[in-house]
Scaffold this active site. Sequence first.
Site, short mmCIF file in Angstrom:
data_model
loop_
_atom_site.label_atom_id
_atom_site.label_comp_id
_atom_site.label_asym_id
_atom_site.label_seq_id
_atom_site.Cartn_x
_atom_site.Cartn_y
_atom_site.Cartn_z
CB CYS A 122 33.21 40.86 24.30
SG CYS A 122 33.71 39.14 24.56
NE ARG A 176 33.60 35.36 23.83
CZ ARG A 176 32.45 35.47 24.51
NH1 ARG A 176 31.44 36.14 23.99
NH2 ARG A 176 32.33 34.90 25.69
CE LYS A 192 42.26 34.60 26.31
NZ LYS A 192 41.19 35.37 26.85
CE LYS A 223 39.66 36.83 24.22
NZ LYS A 223 38.83 37.45 25.28
C1 PBG Z 1 36.80 37.54 28.22
C2 PBG Z 1 37.89 36.57 28.31
C3 PBG Z 1 37.95 35.25 27.84
C4 PBG Z 1 39.15 34.72 28.30
C5 PBG Z 1 39.79 35.74 28.99
N1 PBG Z 1 39.01 36.88 28.95
C6 PBG Z 1 36.98 34.39 27.14
C7 PBG Z 1 36.44 34.64 25.83
O1 PBG Z 1 36.90 35.48 25.06
O2 PBG Z 1 35.45 33.96 25.56
C8 PBG Z 1 39.63 33.31 28.09
C9 PBG Z 1 40.57 32.80 29.11
C10 PBG Z 1 40.79 31.34 29.13
O3 PBG Z 1 40.27 30.55 28.32
O4 PBG Z 1 41.53 30.94 30.02
N2 PBG Z 1 36.53 38.08 27.01
#
Ligand code: PBG
Length: 324
Positions: free
Chosen positions: A130, A217, A248, A195
């Site tokens: 990211c 991550r 999230k 997140k």
């Molecule tokens: C990007 C991002 C992710 C998701 C939303 N934005 C993936 C991640 O962090 O790997 C996940 C969304 C989903 O699983 O529906 N960083």
Amino acid sequence: MYFPAYRMRRLRQTPQIRNLVRETDLLPDRLIYPLFVTHGNDIRSEVGAMPGCFQLSINNLVKEARELLKLGIPAILLFGIPAQKDEAGSGAYDEEGIIQMALAALKDAVPELVLITDVCLCEYTSHGHCGIVQGGQVDNDLTLELLAKMALSHAEAGADIVAPSDMMDGRVAAIRGALDNEGFTGTPIMSYAAKYASAFYGPFREAAESVPAFGDRRSYQMDPRNSDEAVRECLLDIDEGADIIMVKPALPYLDVIQRVKQETKFPLAAYNVSGEYAAIKAAAANGWLDEQQAVLEALTSIRRAGADMIVTYHARDVAAWLGR
Ligand code: PBG
């Protein structure tokens, strides 16, 4: 007052009475539908682990957006799949990048639809992380500059709200500063504030083609064992200028949604992520769950926990089921 004087079942007798005393609503105008946009013409390619979700080329994205608006869905969250990836994720802030072109087409065709863009480099970097990788690590402060540039280019192309999901420290302040400097003082930031490093993102990484090439991550996303930390993340982002905060994933983190709402009183989004979607879809396809009832119950629980709005791949179906 106890039984037999008081009977809980009195108010459960008919659908009309149950509706009168219900505490939580689930309406399409609280839903945000995520969409994946890709280069090419007339592409509509289904994501294997997300039946009913597609990578769409811009012409099909516009078609889809028109239908969503008719169904009563107010907003979409856009993810881009660039033609090429590189170390610096340069497709993310290219004036003619996939998101920038999609925004222009959508603004023209469906001006009332709220266009939210995901601001993160992982779909655009060759290594799938990211941010910018230096010596095997994601470099926080180098990444901030690029995120600010990306958010600004989205606003310039027509984004109504920008949504950073990278989990770098200080990104909300960096993005707010960049937007304000260029006159976008009215563009809200929806921050993916809490997140978690979650297994439930698996199907999304196939859809967005963003599987990390090495490692994971966990050096930037949150540890699932923590919830005090989620509150701190949210308060920091609010301090830096976030207008909407997000928790999230959603279903495994209902306790976090409830805490964050109670402790911040800020507009709160919850992201019902790809793995949550895939789990219900797979069980329903096997005949093990009633899809409609399971989805409505799951999304209602996210609202009951305290989310004002829900980002969900079920949005389109829910809006169709609930009618207008
Ligand atoms: C990007 C991002 C992710 C998701 C939303 N934005 C993936 C991640 O962090 O790997 C996940 C969304 C989903 O699983 O529906 N960083």
